[in-house]
Design an enzyme around this catalytic site. Structure first.
Site, PDB file in Angstrom:
ATOM      1  N   LYS A  29     -23.354   4.440  50.567  1.00 16.31           N
ATOM      2  CA  LYS A  29     -24.247   5.063  49.585  1.00 16.31           C
ATOM      3  C   LYS A  29     -23.679   4.844  48.195  1.00 16.31           C
ATOM      4  O   LYS A  29     -22.468   4.927  47.999  1.00 16.31           O
ATOM      5  CB  LYS A  29     -24.354   6.549  49.931  1.00 16.31           C
ATOM      6  CG  LYS A  29     -25.141   7.406  48.972  1.00 16.31           C
ATOM      7  CD  LYS A  29     -25.294   8.831  49.523  1.00 16.31           C
ATOM      8  CE  LYS A  29     -25.823   9.773  48.475  1.00 16.31           C
ATOM      9  NZ  LYS A  29     -25.905  11.174  48.958  1.00 16.31           N
TER      10      LYS A  29
ATOM     11  N   ASP B 115     -22.885  13.232  54.227  1.00 20.62           N
ATOM     12  CA  ASP B 115     -22.653  12.347  53.089  1.00 20.62           C
ATOM     13  C   ASP B 115     -21.290  12.693  52.505  1.00 20.62           C
ATOM     14  O   ASP B 115     -21.128  13.742  51.885  1.00 20.62           O
ATOM     15  CB  ASP B 115     -23.736  12.536  52.016  1.00 20.62           C
ATOM     16  CG  ASP B 115     -25.085  11.969  52.465  1.00 20.62           C
ATOM     17  OD1 ASP B 115     -25.334  11.942  53.677  1.00 20.62           O
ATOM     18  OD2 ASP B 115     -25.892  11.584  51.592  1.00 20.62           O
TER      19      ASP B 115
ATOM     20  N   LYS C 294     -27.731   3.202  51.136  1.00 18.43           N
ATOM     21  CA  LYS C 294     -28.503   4.265  50.500  1.00 18.43           C
ATOM     22  C   LYS C 294     -28.215   4.309  49.010  1.00 18.43           C
ATOM     23  O   LYS C 294     -27.170   4.791  48.603  1.00 18.43           O
ATOM     24  CB  LYS C 294     -28.170   5.615  51.136  1.00 18.43           C
ATOM     25  CG  LYS C 294     -28.848   6.800  50.453  1.00 18.43           C
ATOM     26  CD  LYS C 294     -28.529   8.120  51.146  1.00 18.43           C
ATOM     27  CE  LYS C 294     -29.065   9.303  50.327  1.00 18.43           C
ATOM     28  NZ  LYS C 294     -28.669  10.610  50.896  1.00 18.43           N
TER      29      LYS C 294
END
Lengths: 354, 296
Positions: free
Chosen positions: A254, A187, A290
């Site tokens: 995300k 991430d 996400k």
């Protein structure tokens, strides 16, 4: 394609792509050259310079803030009950990236988090497992050892999370560490300062470089790109950042680090879902979404699932393409599962405290 | 010609629930008619649902550590303040009780006085329970061994059906005095004094969520509280005379999570005239025993 008019047509209509178009090759299986080719196809020119990116991103249709908020609010009113709710709860669990990102994290805390991911509901073997545990890079080894062969992924935040304020070499070294330690998913955060001051090429290059590091492993680590929408100021910027991240080769986009308020919100997620839907229609590549941070209750999670189904389509109702970044959400979903199983309202005494 | 003054429009009152210190309508949107003992229309009250019960339990659970963590002296002061405000709104309670229970003005005055006195009596126990029910136990070893009563947690109170104020106070006050928080299901046909009491509680330093009051069908809501896994104890007094439910059924539901159950004293409700006792307080306490080494 893709000039702005066609995009505008797509974003303004509520289309649900049919499922046969979905689940092509996983975005992470593309080579760097394929990613660049896809990007050139979207932009309509091989010119991926600062000016070329700006022309495309600034040319994206604007987001009607009131309309987006209204649509999100409307999607949040659906009533999902009984068997549909049971299905949604199980799907939610299987989409969770169980997260601990605290300065006070210890190896013991990470091990107990993994234990919870391996056996979310000790009394019920039918309970699915979360998709991944999400930890800081230095905890990847601990998490990897604790996970064993259970099939849960290890996601690591990297690139000077959460601010991203470090030189590229430092950020890449951070990523390389996590990948070498065995992280299945990375991430990364984008450089919001560069994005907001219009240096799109800088952000693009960062993502491409991190993606290359992810692909140095035997099995490429999947790359999630955190936009930190709470710092992007406008919905137009959320749309631009989503496209920029996808052009540069993100496997997932995300919303947030969870360290900035507001974190994930439903309207922002809807805008990102529109972006991945349009990206699939343009390139045939399906990117995941996400939302992370601030999703604490099963009720909230189900609102997101409704939005996924209505905006992006059924193909995204899959842990490979939609995740929740959350820590306390799992407990609330487990309580709701217990309620459905026993008919009695459950309470916090019946889940683990973490 | 003289212009006549326009008739004043009535300010009608909407009776609502009391959850977490706020007065929401029922989640279900339902209401029901409350009539006087003689059958005259009194008001519309909110008809609570199981989800209101669930929300109440959540509010009560959230408020519990703070209320139990307040000093006993402070809890006593707060509860005494409730009695002061009850006294100040005596006229409203007298008219509520007289209409709902079909009492004369004078009998209603007596009932309200008894209810306020009872509240003061229980408030006084706040900082005395530990002295009476606790103990320094003699043990064979160099330890202090101390037992003290602690609140059990969240208590569901099914309030008496007949005695809408005195009965309510008699089951509510002993539960909260030691630091429990409660979810009350008010008398089904006579809920108005309970809501008036909620208005007193809301303006008297009792933290929001310590007392939550739901009006509606006892038989509909009570089983969900008896089954609720986050409720630690239940007083089933109000199951006597409630339609669709017996206290035995509630006790059986409560057994699933080994709740403490306080059974009714007899087969009918009685007058509540002398229903005050230390046992009512101790019914919702757990004894904590501490071993502490003696200094060498």
């Amino acid at each position: 394609m893709p000039d702005a008019t066609r995009l505008g047509a797509m974003t303004s209509t509520v289309t649900t792509p049919s499922s046969e178009s979905a689940h092509g090759p996983h975005p992470a299986d593309r080579t760097g050259a394929q990613v660049a080719a896809d990007a050139a196809a979207v932009i309509g020119t091989a010119d991926l310079s600062e000016a070329g990116l700006r022309r495309f991103l600034q040319g994206l249709p604007g987001v009607d803030r009131v309309g987006a908020d209204g649509r999100a609010a409307q999607l949040g009113t659906r009533s999902i009950k009984t068997s549909a709710k049971a299905w949604a709860l199980d799907l939610t669990i299987s989409m969770i990236d169980l997260t601990t990102l605290e300065g006070a994290d210890t190896a013991g805390k990470v091990r107990s988090l993994v234990a919870k991911a391996r056996t979310p509901e000790p009394g019920d073997a039918t309970c699915p497992r979360p998709a991944a545990v999400c930890v800081y890079g230095d905890m990847v080894t601990v998490a990897r050892d604790a996970i064993g062969t259970s099939g849960i992924n290890v996601a690591a935040v990297a690139t000077a999370f959460p601010s991203g304020r470090a030189g590229r070499e430092v950020r890449l070294a951070d990523t390389r560490d996590a990948v070498a330690a065995g992280a299945d998913e990375i991430d990364m955060v984008i450089d919001r300062g560069a994005f907001l001051s219009g240096h799109y090429r800088k952000v693009y290059d960062d993502i491409v470089a991190v993606r290359e590091v992810c692909h140095e492993a035997d099995r490429p680590a999947h790359l999630k790109v955190i936009l930190e929408t709470g710092e992007l100021a406008t919905y137009d910027n959320v749309r631009r950042a989503s496209w920029l991240a996808m052009l540069a080769g993100a496997d997932f986009i995300k919303t947030s680090t969870g360290k900035v308020s507001p974190a994930a919100t439903l309207p922002v997620t809807v805008i990102m879902l529109e972006a991945v839907r349009d990206f699939l229609a343009t390139t045939g590549v399906q990117i995941g979404v996400k939302p992370a941070g601030g999703i604490r209750t099963a009720k909230d999670a189900i609102k997101y699932l409704v939005a996924v189904n209505e905006v992006a389509g059924e193909a995204w109702l899959d842990p490979d393409y939609f995740r929740f970044g959350a820590s306390s959400l799992l407990n609330d979903v487990l309580l709701q599962r217990q309620k459905l199983a026993t008919g009695a309202y459950s309470g916090p005494d019946y889940v683990t405290i973490d | 010609m003289r212009a006549t003054a326009p008739a004043r429009i009535d300010v009608r009152k909407t009776y609502k629930l009391f959850i977490g210190g706020a007065f929401p309508r029922s989640e279900s949107g339902r209401t029901y008619e409350v009539t006087s003992a003689k059958g005259a229309f009194l008001a519309n009250a909110a008809q609570g649902s199981r989800k209101d019960a669930r929300d109440s339990v959540r509010a009560a659970r959230a408020a519990q550590p703070g209320w139990a963590g307040a000093t006993a002296y402070n809890r006593g002061q707060v509860l005494y303040r409730v009695a002061e405000l009850l006294e100040g709104r005596r006229a409203q309670f007298v008219s509520d009780v007289a209409a709902g229970e079909g009492l004369t003005e004078r009998r209603a005055q007596d009932v309200v006085s008894a209810a306020i006195d009872r509240w003061v009596w229980y408030a006084g126990w706040s900082d005395k329970v530990a002295q009476v029910a606790g103990n320094a136990n003699p043990v064979a070893g160099p330890y202090f061994n101390i037992s003290a009563p602690e609140p059990t947690g969240v208590v569901a109170v099914i309030a008496p059906q007949e005695s809408s104020l005195l009965g309510l106070v008699s089951v509510l006050a002993p539960a909260i005095v030691t630091g429990n928080t409660v979810v009350v299901v008010a008398s089904e046909d006579r809920p108005l004094p309970a809501i008036s009491l909620a208005e007193v509680l809301a303006t008297s330093d009792v933290p929001g969520g310590v007392v939550n009051i739901i009006t509606g069908r006892t038989g509909e809501i009570a089983p969900h509280l008896a089954k609720h896994m986050d409720v630690n104890a239940i007083d089933v007094a109000g199951a006597l005379g409630a339609s669709g439910i017996t206290w035995g059924e509630l006790e059986a539901e409560a057994a699933g999570t080994v709740k403490r159950v306080l059974r009714p004293a007899g087969d009918d409700e009685g007058s509540w005239a002398d229903a005050q006792s230390l046992n009512a307080i101790l019914a919702y306490t757990e004894t904590k025993t501490v071993w502490h080494p003696k200094g060498m």
